[in-house]
Design a protein around this motif. Sequence first.
Motif, PDB file in Angstrom:
ATOM      1  N   MET A   1     -42.230   2.499   5.964  1.00 40.88           N
ATOM      2  CA  MET A   1     -42.229   1.056   5.842  1.00 40.88           C
ATOM      3  C   MET A   1     -40.893   0.483   6.265  1.00 40.88           C
ATOM      4  SD  MET A   1     -44.572  -0.056   2.626  1.00 40.88           S
ATOM      5  CE  MET A   1     -44.459  -1.742   3.138  1.00 40.88           C
ATOM      6  N   VAL A   2     -39.825   1.164   5.942  1.00 43.79           N
ATOM      7  CA  VAL A   2     -38.499   0.648   6.305  1.00 43.79           C
ATOM      8  C   VAL A   2     -38.348   0.580   7.813  1.00 43.79           C
ATOM      9  CG1 VAL A   2     -36.027   1.140   6.222  1.00 43.79           C
ATOM     10  CG2 VAL A   2     -37.408   1.387   4.161  1.00 43.79           C
ATOM     11  N   LEU A   3     -38.695   1.664   8.487  1.00 39.43           N
ATOM     12  CA  LEU A   3     -38.540   1.684   9.939  1.00 39.43           C
ATOM     13  C   LEU A   3     -39.393   0.621  10.610  1.00 39.43           C
ATOM     14  CD1 LEU A   3     -38.552   5.537  10.610  1.00 39.43           C
ATOM     15  CD2 LEU A   3     -36.586   3.989  10.649  1.00 39.43           C
ATOM     16  N   HIS A   4     -40.619   0.478  10.147  1.00 41.00           N
ATOM     17  CA  HIS A   4     -41.548  -0.438  10.808  1.00 41.00           C
ATOM     18  C   HIS A   4     -41.322  -1.896  10.394  1.00 41.00           C
ATOM     19  CE1 HIS A   4     -45.141  -1.753  12.869  1.00 41.00           C
ATOM     20  NE2 HIS A   4     -45.619  -2.264  11.743  1.00 41.00           N
ATOM     21  N   HIS A   5     -41.264  -2.141   9.097  1.00 40.05           N
ATOM     22  CA  HIS A   5     -41.220  -3.522   8.625  1.00 40.05           C
ATOM     23  C   HIS A   5     -39.814  -4.105   8.531  1.00 40.05           C
ATOM     24  CE1 HIS A   5     -45.473  -4.005   7.970  1.00 40.05           C
ATOM     25  NE2 HIS A   5     -45.513  -2.845   7.362  1.00 40.05           N
ATOM     26  N   LEU A   6     -38.852  -3.313   8.113  1.00 38.74           N
ATOM     27  CA  LEU A   6     -37.502  -3.859   7.963  1.00 38.74           C
ATOM     28  C   LEU A   6     -36.667  -3.728   9.239  1.00 38.74           C
ATOM     29  CD1 LEU A   6     -36.602  -2.717   4.348  1.00 38.74           C
ATOM     30  CD2 LEU A   6     -37.525  -4.905   5.116  1.00 38.74           C
ATOM     31  N   LEU A   7     -36.830  -2.611   9.937  1.00 37.51           N
ATOM     32  CA  LEU A   7     -36.081  -2.429  11.190  1.00 37.51           C
ATOM     33  C   LEU A   7     -36.880  -2.874  12.403  1.00 37.51           C
ATOM     34  CD1 LEU A   7     -34.382   1.011  10.500  1.00 37.51           C
ATOM     35  CD2 LEU A   7     -33.460  -1.291  10.175  1.00 37.51           C
ATOM     36  N   ASP A   8     -38.123  -3.296  12.170  1.00 42.74           N
ATOM     37  CA  ASP A   8     -38.981  -3.867  13.211  1.00 42.74           C
ATOM     38  C   ASP A   8     -39.256  -2.911  14.373  1.00 42.74           C
ATOM     39  OD1 ASP A   8     -40.596  -6.026  13.869  1.00 42.74           O
ATOM     40  OD2 ASP A   8     -39.073  -6.910  15.185  1.00 42.74           O
ATOM     41  N   LEU A   9     -39.390  -1.623  14.064  1.00 42.42           N
ATOM     42  CA  LEU A   9     -39.720  -0.654  15.101  1.00 42.42           C
ATOM     43  C   LEU A   9     -41.228  -0.588  15.272  1.00 42.42           C
ATOM     44  CD1 LEU A   9     -37.380   2.347  14.213  1.00 42.42           C
ATOM     45  CD2 LEU A   9     -36.968   0.501  15.840  1.00 42.42           C
ATOM     46  N   PRO A  10     -41.701  -0.457  16.498  1.00 42.05           N
ATOM     47  CA  PRO A  10     -43.146  -0.311  16.701  1.00 42.05           C
ATOM     48  C   PRO A  10     -43.632   1.033  16.157  1.00 42.05           C
ATOM     49  CG  PRO A  10     -41.973  -0.068  18.773  1.00 42.05           C
ATOM     50  CD  PRO A  10     -40.956  -0.447  17.749  1.00 42.05           C
ATOM     51  N   VAL A  11     -44.906   1.109  15.851  1.00 43.73           N
ATOM     52  CA  VAL A  11     -45.496   2.331  15.296  1.00 43.73           C
ATOM     53  C   VAL A  11     -45.191   3.531  16.185  1.00 43.73           C
ATOM     54  CG1 VAL A  11     -47.711   3.472  14.809  1.00 43.73           C
ATOM     55  CG2 VAL A  11     -47.303   1.134  14.016  1.00 43.73           C
ATOM     56  N   GLU A  12     -45.259   3.353  17.485  1.00 41.64           N
ATOM     57  CA  GLU A  12     -45.014   4.452  18.421  1.00 41.64           C
ATOM     58  C   GLU A  12     -43.593   5.014  18.257  1.00 41.64           C
ATOM     59  OE1 GLU A  12     -46.146   1.412  19.318  1.00 41.64           O
ATOM     60  OE2 GLU A  12     -48.251   1.925  19.639  1.00 41.64           O
TER      61      GLU A  12
ATOM     62  N   VAL B   1     -48.732   7.641  11.215  1.00 47.58           N
ATOM     63  CA  VAL B   1     -47.836   6.542  10.843  1.00 47.58           C
ATOM     64  C   VAL B   1     -48.653   5.344  10.381  1.00 47.58           C
ATOM     65  CG1 VAL B   1     -46.134   4.875  11.702  1.00 47.58           C
ATOM     66  CG2 VAL B   1     -45.932   7.290  12.301  1.00 47.58           C
ATOM     67  N   GLY B   2     -49.713   5.007  11.110  1.00 49.16           N
ATOM     68  CA  GLY B   2     -50.567   3.893  10.725  1.00 49.16           C
ATOM     69  C   GLY B   2     -51.198   4.109   9.357  1.00 49.16           C
ATOM     70  N   THR B   3     -51.665   5.319   9.106  1.00 49.98           N
ATOM     71  CA  THR B   3     -52.265   5.644   7.815  1.00 49.98           C
ATOM     72  C   THR B   3     -51.238   5.534   6.701  1.00 49.98           C
ATOM     73  OG1 THR B   3     -53.898   7.103   8.824  1.00 49.98           O
ATOM     74  CG2 THR B   3     -53.413   7.469   6.488  1.00 49.98           C
ATOM     75  N   ARG B   4     -50.047   6.060   6.929  1.00 44.39           N
ATOM     76  CA  ARG B   4     -48.998   5.997   5.909  1.00 44.39           C
ATOM     77  C   ARG B   4     -48.568   4.563   5.632  1.00 44.39           C
ATOM     78  NH1 ARG B   4     -45.564  11.112   8.284  1.00 44.39           N
ATOM     79  NH2 ARG B   4     -47.074  12.693   7.668  1.00 44.39           N
ATOM     80  N   LEU B   5     -48.477   3.758   6.673  1.00 44.67           N
ATOM     81  CA  LEU B   5     -48.126   2.348   6.473  1.00 44.67           C
ATOM     82  C   LEU B   5     -49.202   1.635   5.655  1.00 44.67           C
ATOM     83  CD1 LEU B   5     -46.759   1.420  10.004  1.00 44.67           C
ATOM     84  CD2 LEU B   5     -45.461   1.409   7.857  1.00 44.67           C
ATOM     85  N   SER B   6     -50.456   1.904   5.974  1.00 40.52           N
ATOM     86  CA  SER B   6     -51.549   1.280   5.253  1.00 40.52           C
ATOM     87  C   SER B   6     -51.530   1.677   3.780  1.00 40.52           C
ATOM     88  CB  SER B   6     -52.883   1.683   5.890  1.00 40.52           C
ATOM     89  OG  SER B   6     -53.957   1.148   5.174  1.00 40.52           O
ATOM     90  N   ARG B   7     -51.346   2.957   3.514  1.00 44.20           N
ATOM     91  CA  ARG B   7     -51.309   3.430   2.128  1.00 44.20           C
ATOM     92  C   ARG B   7     -50.103   2.856   1.382  1.00 44.20           C
ATOM     93  NH1 ARG B   7     -52.620   9.827   3.184  1.00 44.20           N
ATOM     94  NH2 ARG B   7     -54.851   9.573   3.542  1.00 44.20           N
TER      95      ARG B   7
ATOM     96  N   VAL C   1     -50.153   0.506  -2.007  1.00 46.71           N
ATOM     97  CA  VAL C   1     -49.430   0.853  -3.234  1.00 46.71           C
ATOM     98  C   VAL C   1     -48.434  -0.243  -3.586  1.00 46.71           C
ATOM     99  CG1 VAL C   1     -47.739   2.459  -4.225  1.00 46.71           C
ATOM    100  CG2 VAL C   1     -49.712   3.341  -2.977  1.00 46.71           C
ATOM    101  N   LEU C   2     -47.704  -0.725  -2.606  1.00 46.65           N
ATOM    102  CA  LEU C   2     -46.724  -1.780  -2.853  1.00 46.65           C
ATOM    103  C   LEU C   2     -47.408  -3.040  -3.379  1.00 46.65           C
ATOM    104  CD1 LEU C   2     -43.854  -2.867  -2.743  1.00 46.65           C
ATOM    105  CD2 LEU C   2     -44.235  -3.404  -0.328  1.00 46.65           C
ATOM    106  N   GLY C   3     -48.504  -3.426  -2.757  1.00 43.05           N
ATOM    107  CA  GLY C   3     -49.230  -4.612  -3.201  1.00 43.05           C
ATOM    108  C   GLY C   3     -49.725  -4.473  -4.634  1.00 43.05           C
TER     109      GLY C   3
ATOM    110  N   SER D   1     -41.575   4.719  -5.506  1.00 40.63           N
ATOM    111  CA  SER D   1     -41.183   5.945  -4.818  1.00 40.63           C
ATOM    112  C   SER D   1     -42.098   7.119  -5.154  1.00 40.63           C
ATOM    113  CB  SER D   1     -39.736   6.301  -5.119  1.00 40.63           C
ATOM    114  OG  SER D   1     -39.548   6.475  -6.510  1.00 40.63           O
ATOM    115  N   GLU D   2     -42.550   7.243  -6.400  1.00 42.80           N
ATOM    116  CA  GLU D   2     -43.402   8.361  -6.776  1.00 42.80           C
ATOM    117  C   GLU D   2     -44.748   8.303  -6.059  1.00 42.80           C
ATOM    118  OE1 GLU D   2     -42.146   6.245  -9.223  1.00 42.80           O
ATOM    119  OE2 GLU D   2     -40.404   7.473  -9.711  1.00 42.80           O
ATOM    120  N   GLU D   3     -45.285   7.102  -5.859  1.00 37.90           N
ATOM    121  CA  GLU D   3     -46.578   6.984  -5.199  1.00 37.90           C
ATOM    122  C   GLU D   3     -46.478   7.125  -3.683  1.00 37.90           C
ATOM    123  OE1 GLU D   3     -45.663   4.399  -7.338  1.00 37.90           O
ATOM    124  OE2 GLU D   3     -47.173   4.306  -8.901  1.00 37.90           O
TER     125      GLU D   3
END
Length: 63
Positions: free
Chosen positions: A1-12, A25-31, A35-37, A55-57
């Motif tokens: 999430m940090v790389l994609h959402h905070l650092l604005d890196l594309p999934v690739e 990566v897409g699956t992990r971001l979705s999960r 969890v965050l929500g 962090s535990e989840e």
Amino acid sequence: MVLHHLLDLPVEQVARETGASNGAVGTRLSRARKVLGARLAEDEGTGAGRPARISEEVEPWLT
């Protein structure tokens, strides 16, 4: 999430940096978003005013 959402890196690029596939990566971001929500909604409902601890989840999906 940090790389994609905070650092604005594309999934690739996140996939290249972590050695995971684009799909993983897409699956992990979705999960992680799910969890965050849930944790934010839980904390909002209690009015605790403390940061969510996810962090535990999320940890199992980072490896």
